[in-house]
Structure formats: structure tokens, C-alpha cells
Enzyme design. Structure first.
Site, PDB file in Angstrom:
ATOM      1  CB  ALA A  80      -0.909   0.002   1.231  1.00  0.00           C
ATOM      2  CB  THR A  98      -0.210   6.818   2.401  1.00  0.00           C
ATOM      3  OG1 THR A  98      -1.577   7.138   2.636  1.00  0.00           O
ATOM      4  CG2 THR A  98      -0.129   5.383   1.875  1.00  0.00           C
ATOM      5  CB  THR A 123      10.405   2.297  -5.858  1.00  0.00           C
ATOM      6  OG1 THR A 123      10.802   2.844  -7.105  1.00  0.00           O
ATOM      7  CG2 THR A 123      10.589   3.375  -4.799  1.00  0.00           C
ATOM      8  CG  ASP A 124      14.008   1.616  -9.932  1.00  0.00           C
ATOM      9  OD1 ASP A 124      12.972   2.259  -9.653  1.00  0.00           O
ATOM     10  OD2 ASP A 124      14.352   1.376 -11.110  1.00  0.00           O
ATOM     11  CB  SER A 153       7.181   9.362   0.818  1.00  0.00           C
ATOM     12  OG  SER A 153       6.759   8.791  -0.406  1.00  0.00           O
ATOM     13  CE  LYS A 154       7.574   2.532  -1.771  1.00  0.00           C
ATOM     14  NZ  LYS A 154       6.482   1.645  -1.277  1.00  0.00           N
ATOM     15  CG  HIS A 277      11.532  13.358 -16.053  1.00  0.00           C
ATOM     16  ND1 HIS A 277      11.038  13.454 -17.327  1.00  0.00           N
ATOM     17  CD2 HIS A 277      11.415  12.056 -15.708  1.00  0.00           C
ATOM     18  CE1 HIS A 277      10.625  12.271 -17.740  1.00  0.00           C
ATOM     19  NE2 HIS A 277      10.858  11.407 -16.761  1.00  0.00           N
TER      20      HIS A 277
HETATM   21  P1  NAD Z   1      -1.086   1.430  -6.928  1.00  0.00           P
HETATM   22  O1  NAD Z   1      -1.139   2.918  -6.783  1.00  0.00           O
HETATM   23  O2  NAD Z   1      -1.626   0.792  -8.149  1.00  0.00           O
HETATM   24  O3  NAD Z   1      -1.850   0.750  -5.692  1.00  0.00           O
HETATM   25  C1  NAD Z   1      -1.718   1.217  -4.390  1.00  0.00           C
HETATM   26  C2  NAD Z   1      -2.778   0.517  -3.532  1.00  0.00           C
HETATM   27  O4  NAD Z   1      -2.601   0.953  -2.175  1.00  0.00           O
HETATM   28  C3  NAD Z   1      -4.214   0.853  -3.923  1.00  0.00           C
HETATM   29  O5  NAD Z   1      -4.997  -0.310  -3.940  1.00  0.00           O
HETATM   30  C4  NAD Z   1      -4.671   1.806  -2.834  1.00  0.00           C
HETATM   31  O6  NAD Z   1      -6.074   1.759  -2.590  1.00  0.00           O
HETATM   32  C5  NAD Z   1      -3.856   1.311  -1.635  1.00  0.00           C
HETATM   33  N1  NAD Z   1      -3.663   2.373  -0.633  1.00  0.00           N
HETATM   34  C6  NAD Z   1      -3.198   3.632  -0.862  1.00  0.00           C
HETATM   35  N2  NAD Z   1      -3.173   4.304   0.302  1.00  0.00           N
HETATM   36  C7  NAD Z   1      -3.608   3.455   1.270  1.00  0.00           C
HETATM   37  C8  NAD Z   1      -3.782   3.560   2.674  1.00  0.00           C
HETATM   38  N3  NAD Z   1      -3.526   4.716   3.316  1.00  0.00           N
HETATM   39  N4  NAD Z   1      -4.218   2.493   3.352  1.00  0.00           N
HETATM   40  C9  NAD Z   1      -4.495   1.316   2.716  1.00  0.00           C
HETATM   41  N5  NAD Z   1      -4.351   1.172   1.390  1.00  0.00           N
HETATM   42  C10 NAD Z   1      -3.916   2.222   0.673  1.00  0.00           C
HETATM   43  O7  NAD Z   1       0.427   1.035  -6.675  1.00  0.00           O
HETATM   44  P2  NAD Z   1       1.340  -0.072  -7.407  1.00  0.00           P
HETATM   45  O8  NAD Z   1       1.864   0.507  -8.648  1.00  0.00           O
HETATM   46  O9  NAD Z   1       0.611  -1.335  -7.421  1.00  0.00           O
HETATM   47  O10 NAD Z   1       2.539  -0.143  -6.355  1.00  0.00           O
HETATM   48  C11 NAD Z   1       2.453  -0.988  -5.220  1.00  0.00           C
HETATM   49  C12 NAD Z   1       3.722  -0.836  -4.389  1.00  0.00           C
HETATM   50  O11 NAD Z   1       4.843  -1.187  -5.175  1.00  0.00           O
HETATM   51  C13 NAD Z   1       3.978   0.588  -3.897  1.00  0.00           C
HETATM   52  O12 NAD Z   1       4.495   0.506  -2.594  1.00  0.00           O
HETATM   53  C14 NAD Z   1       5.021   1.130  -4.861  1.00  0.00           C
HETATM   54  O13 NAD Z   1       5.830   2.097  -4.235  1.00  0.00           O
HETATM   55  C15 NAD Z   1       5.796  -0.137  -5.170  1.00  0.00           C
HETATM   56  N6  NAD Z   1       6.458  -0.177  -6.489  1.00  0.00           N
HETATM   57  C16 NAD Z   1       5.729   0.101  -7.618  1.00  0.00           C
HETATM   58  C17 NAD Z   1       6.344  -0.013  -8.867  1.00  0.00           C
HETATM   59  C18 NAD Z   1       5.592   0.243 -10.142  1.00  0.00           C
HETATM   60  O14 NAD Z   1       6.197   0.267 -11.214  1.00  0.00           O
HETATM   61  N7  NAD Z   1       4.273   0.430 -10.103  1.00  0.00           N
HETATM   62  C19 NAD Z   1       7.687  -0.391  -8.947  1.00  0.00           C
HETATM   63  C20 NAD Z   1       8.397  -0.648  -7.756  1.00  0.00           C
HETATM   64  C21 NAD Z   1       7.759  -0.554  -6.536  1.00  0.00           C
HETATM   65  O1  DAU Z   2      10.899   2.875 -10.961  1.00  0.00           O
HETATM   66  C1  DAU Z   2       9.809   2.362 -10.244  1.00  0.00           C
HETATM   67  C2  DAU Z   2       8.680   3.368 -10.237  1.00  0.00           C
HETATM   68  O2  DAU Z   2       8.090   3.328 -11.530  1.00  0.00           O
HETATM   69  C3  DAU Z   2       7.630   3.097  -9.168  1.00  0.00           C
HETATM   70  O3  DAU Z   2       8.214   3.215  -7.907  1.00  0.00           O
HETATM   71  C4  DAU Z   2       6.458   4.078  -9.294  1.00  0.00           C
HETATM   72  O4  DAU Z   2       5.446   3.756  -8.364  1.00  0.00           O
HETATM   73  C5  DAU Z   2       5.903   3.962 -10.702  1.00  0.00           C
HETATM   74  O5  DAU Z   2       4.860   4.897 -10.874  1.00  0.00           O
HETATM   75  C6  DAU Z   2       7.006   4.196 -11.738  1.00  0.00           C
HETATM   76  O6  DAU Z   2       7.450   5.580 -11.708  1.00  0.00           O
HETATM   77  P1  DAU Z   2       7.762   6.403 -13.053  1.00  0.00           P
HETATM   78  O7  DAU Z   2       7.624   7.832 -12.750  1.00  0.00           O
HETATM   79  O8  DAU Z   2       9.029   5.943 -13.681  1.00  0.00           O
HETATM   80  O9  DAU Z   2       6.535   5.847 -13.982  1.00  0.00           O
HETATM   81  P2  DAU Z   2       5.573   6.616 -15.006  1.00  0.00           P
HETATM   82  O10 DAU Z   2       4.822   5.569 -15.736  1.00  0.00           O
HETATM   83  O11 DAU Z   2       4.818   7.717 -14.365  1.00  0.00           O
HETATM   84  O12 DAU Z   2       6.603   7.278 -16.030  1.00  0.00           O
HETATM   85  C7  DAU Z   2       7.520   6.469 -16.776  1.00  0.00           C
HETATM   86  C8  DAU Z   2       8.372   7.405 -17.610  1.00  0.00           C
HETATM   87  O13 DAU Z   2       7.537   7.984 -18.639  1.00  0.00           O
HETATM   88  C9  DAU Z   2       8.949   8.588 -16.857  1.00  0.00           C
HETATM   89  O14 DAU Z   2      10.231   8.886 -17.386  1.00  0.00           O
HETATM   90  C10 DAU Z   2       7.981   9.723 -17.129  1.00  0.00           C
HETATM   91  C11 DAU Z   2       7.498   9.412 -18.528  1.00  0.00           C
HETATM   92  N1  DAU Z   2       6.111   9.812 -18.848  1.00  0.00           N
HETATM   93  C12 DAU Z   2       5.114   9.473 -17.964  1.00  0.00           C
HETATM   94  C13 DAU Z   2       3.810   9.805 -18.229  1.00  0.00           C
HETATM   95  C14 DAU Z   2       2.715   9.466 -17.237  1.00  0.00           C
HETATM   96  C15 DAU Z   2       5.824  10.426 -20.057  1.00  0.00           C
HETATM   97  O15 DAU Z   2       6.735  10.695 -20.883  1.00  0.00           O
HETATM   98  N2  DAU Z   2       4.518  10.743 -20.325  1.00  0.00           N
HETATM   99  C16 DAU Z   2       3.499  10.480 -19.457  1.00  0.00           C
HETATM  100  O16 DAU Z   2       2.323  10.837 -19.764  1.00  0.00           O
END
Ligand code: NAD
Ligand code: DAU
Length: 337
Positions: A80, A98, A123-124, A153-154, A277
């Protein structure tokens, strides 16, 4: 085993819950999720009646509710979070409450219940930004250098997890993973935004010069990595997880998606860059491979094709997600592009 999963209604969490119950049908999964804009129980429709699955709606920042919900769990898997970098720039406050305070509340409950493992999904991005064109990659020894409110925050949550291990003896593991993509990905993120915009005949917004690099991993490979850490990972250990062996720019990634979908490059629209960025991410996951035998199994081309097919077949899902308040967010973020 009883797993207490936070954020299991989000993108990666819901893929993980479905993956876990498919591969470990004897276990019980409690999914604790607040159902923010990013949480969607439709992601879990196929398992909602599984007797080994329980959903509890709740906030990880609420100590009483967390303490009660975690009762009886052996393992916590903590997904979460507020996860979208652009939203953390518009309004950082929810990211701190959060991601930082919520993690601390969970850690306190995990201590009280003496859970056997607290696995923190991170996350990386906590490592900051690499030079474009360099060969450098993030390793488990790279110093933290977060540069957005989201990654800061992470980073704070990662530090808290390790501190609870040192100070209170809480058994923990962390995965720092790169950019995931795949089914049920919320269309505010680049890949699902591009795919669904192309399906709608809309332009695809590319930030800045489009040369930023991300390390892409198919979401099921991330679930497999967490499984490997839960089963074979060492306590008090951090594992890096990533997917790419060669850099790909955002622009080339978008061009690849356009080509796979038979769409024209004229759909690409350059929009203003994201403040601060990060230029390039690249993850060296070789120690995770050596320690756990894990490696990515899906190539970018295969994963993108599967993801495109999924979005084509689940139009109802993404159209519902893209309606309502998401439209206000989109107009604020991109204007009327
Ligand atoms: P997401 O935004 O799709 O999902 C987040 C979930 O957390 C949602 O279901 C939301 O309802 C829940 N949530 C948010 N605030 C909450 C709270 N206060 N209490 C309880 N539930 C809450 O996120 P995601 O992309 O699935 O990422 C999940 C985890 O993985 C995160 O911790 C993120 O930092 C990490 N992560 C994501 C990526 C990526 O590429 N998406 C990569 C590496 C790590
Ligand atoms: O690296 C892991 C992370 O990847 C996770 O921890 C985050 O939760 C996840 O959201 C993601 O972060 P990014 O910022 O890298 O993902 P995003 O899809 O938002 O953007 C990917 C790349 O694309 C970034 O360089 C920004 C660019 N971008 C993004 C959006 C939404 C665009 O060029 N256009 C767009 O509209």
C-alpha cells in the site's frame, strides 16, 4: 501460512494476490486496502469468493484498525502506497502520511503480533538518477538519493523498516524494484496511458525530450521475485529486482507500442517535462539471481504484446477507470491534449 497483504487492490498488489492464491492455494490471504482512486476490487473479481481470501477495507494509517486486521498473520507483504510521481509533485502530503506514517503504523502492529516476516515492497527510485548513456546500474550498495516527494517518502519507509529490524529485532526483507507494467495497471502511468490512448485514437504525451530511460519489468516477474524472497530470502536483506539488460528511452518504448498496435508515430505529442524528472534508471539484479535463482522470464516485446492484448480484451475495465475523477486529473496534468 496467513499473509496480510496491504494495497492488494492496486496494480501490483492485485496481481500478487491472484498469483499467490493460484500457486499457494493452501495459504490464506487477507487483503487490507483503503480503496483510494488506485484501488479497485474489480481487479480481484476472479478470487473474491475464494474461501482462502478475505478483503478488509481500511487505512494503513489507522493503528487500531491495522492492529485488529493483522491478528493471526504470519507474514506481512506491504504494497500500500501513494505510487504516482506526478501526483506527489502536485500534492506531496498524502505521500508522507501513507508511505511513511502508514509504514510505521504497520511496523508497530507487526511487532506487537510478532509476525515472522515483514516484507516491504519498495522502488529503485530511492537511489536517484543515473547519467544518460552511462553503463552504471543501481546495486544493493548504491547510496540513497531520492529526488521526488514520492521517492523521498519511499526512502523514508525503507529506513523505518531497517530501523525496526535493528532496534526491535523485527524480521524484515525489502525488494527495490524497477518499473512494472502489465494487466490492471492504472492508466495514469506511461504504458497503460499510451495503450489506452492509442485505443481511443488519442495522442500519447511524452515528457520533455523523451530520452529518459526506465527499467521495465513484467508484473508477474515481480510477483515471482517477492515469492522467491518470502520462501528463500535472508532476513534483514534487501533484494534488487529489475527487467532490462539494455536501455530503452521513453520515446523508443512508445514507438515500440505504436508499432505493436499498428498505429502511427504522428500520435506522439511532446508535452512539458516533469519537474526534477529522473533521467535514467537501471537495476543490477545479479545478486538476487545468484542468491535466489530468480531472473526475469518475460522479454519487453512479449510483455508489451501480452499487455496490449489484455487492454484490448478488457475495454470495460479501463473505460470505467478512465471515466469519473480520472478525467479531471488528466485535464489538470495534460490540458486538453
Ligand atoms: P497502486 O497505486 O496501483 O496501488 C496502491 C494501492 O494501495 C491501492 O490499492 C490503494 O487503494 C492502496 N492504498 C493507498 N493508500 C492506502 C492507505 N492509506 N491504506 C491502505 N491502502 C492504501 O500502486 P502499485 O503501482 O501497485 O505499487 C504498489 C507498491 O509497489 C507501492 O508501494 C510502490 O511504491 C511499489 N512499487 C511500484 C512499482 C511500479 O512500477 N508500479 C515499482 C516498484 C515498486
Ligand atoms: O521505478 C519504479 C517506479 O516506476 C515506481 O516506484 C512508481 O510507483 C511507478 O509509478 C514508476 O514511476 P515512473 O515515474 O518511472 O513511472 P511513469 O509511468 O509515471 O513514467 C515512466 C516514464 O515515462 C517517466 O520517465 C515519465 C514518462 N512519462 C510518464 C507519463 C505518465 C511520459 O513521458 N509521459 C506520461 O504521460
Amino acid at each position: 501460512m496467513k499473509l496480510f497483504v496491504t494495497g492488494g487492490a492496486g496494480f501490483i498488489g492485485s496481481n500478487f494476490v491472484r498469483y499467490w492464491l493460484k500457486h499457494h492455494p493452501e495459504d490464506h490471504v487477507v487483503n487490507y486496502d483503503l480503496l483510494t482512486y488506485a484501488g479497485n476490487l474489480e481487479n480481484l473479481a476472479e478470487i473474491e469468493n475464494n474461501p482462502h481470501y478475505t478483503f478488509i477495507k481500511g487505512d494503513i494509517r489507522d493503528p487500531e484498525a491495522v492492529r485488529e486486521a493483522m491478528r493471526g498473520a504470519n507474514v506481512v507483504v506491504h504494497f500500500a502506497a501513494e505510487s504516482h510521481v506526478d501526483r506527489s509533485i502536485t500534492d506531496p502530503s498524502g505521500f508522507v502520511t501513507t508511505n511513511v506514517v502508514g509504514t510505521q503504523v504497520l511496523l508497530d502492529a507487526a511487532r506487537e503480533h510478532e509476525v515472522q516476516r515483514f516484507h516491504h515492497v519498495s522502488t529503485d527510485e530511492v537511489f536517484g538518477s543515473l547519467e544518460l548513456g552511462s553503463e552504471e546500474k543501481f546495486t544493493p550498495h548504491t547510496p540513497y538519493d531520492p529526488r521526488s516527494p514520492y521517492s523521498a517518502s519511499k526512502a523514508g519507509s525503507d529506513h523505518l523498516v531497517r530501523a525496526y529490524g535493528e532496534t526491535f529485532g523485527l524480521p524484515w526483507t525489502i525488494t527495490n524494484c524497477s518499473n512494472n507494467y502489465g494487466p490492471y495497471h492504472f492508466p495514469e502511468k506511461l504504458i497503460p496511458l499510451a495503450i489506452t490512448n492509442i485505443l481511443e485514437g488519442k495522442s500519447v504525451p511524452v515528457y520533455g525530450d523523451g530520452l529518459n530511460v526506465r527499467d521495465w519489468l513484467y508484473v508477474e516477474d515481480h510477483c515471482r521475485a517477492i515469492e522467491a524472497v518470502l520462501h528463500h530470502g535472508e532476513e534483514e536483506h534487501t533484494y534488487l529486482v529489475g527487467g532490462m539488460s539494455e536501455d530503452i528511452s521513453n520515446l523508443d518504448l512508445v514507438k515500440m507500442i505504436l508499432e505493436l498496435m499498428g498505429a502511427d508515430e504522428s500520435l506522439i505529442t511532446y508535452v512539458k517535462d516533469r519537474p526534477g524528472h529522473d533521467r535514467r534508471y537501471a537495476v543490477d539484479w545479479s545478486t538476487t539471481q545468484a542468491d535466489l535463482g530468480w531472473e526475469p522470464s518475460v522479454t519487453l516485446e512479449e510483455g508489451l504484446q501480452q499487455t496490449i492484448d489484455w487492454y484490448r480484451e478488457h475495454e470495460d475495465w479501463w473505460r470505467r477507470v478512465k471515466s469519473g475523477s480520472y478525467q479531471d486529473y488528466y485535464t489538470k496534468q495534460y490540458g486538453n491534449e
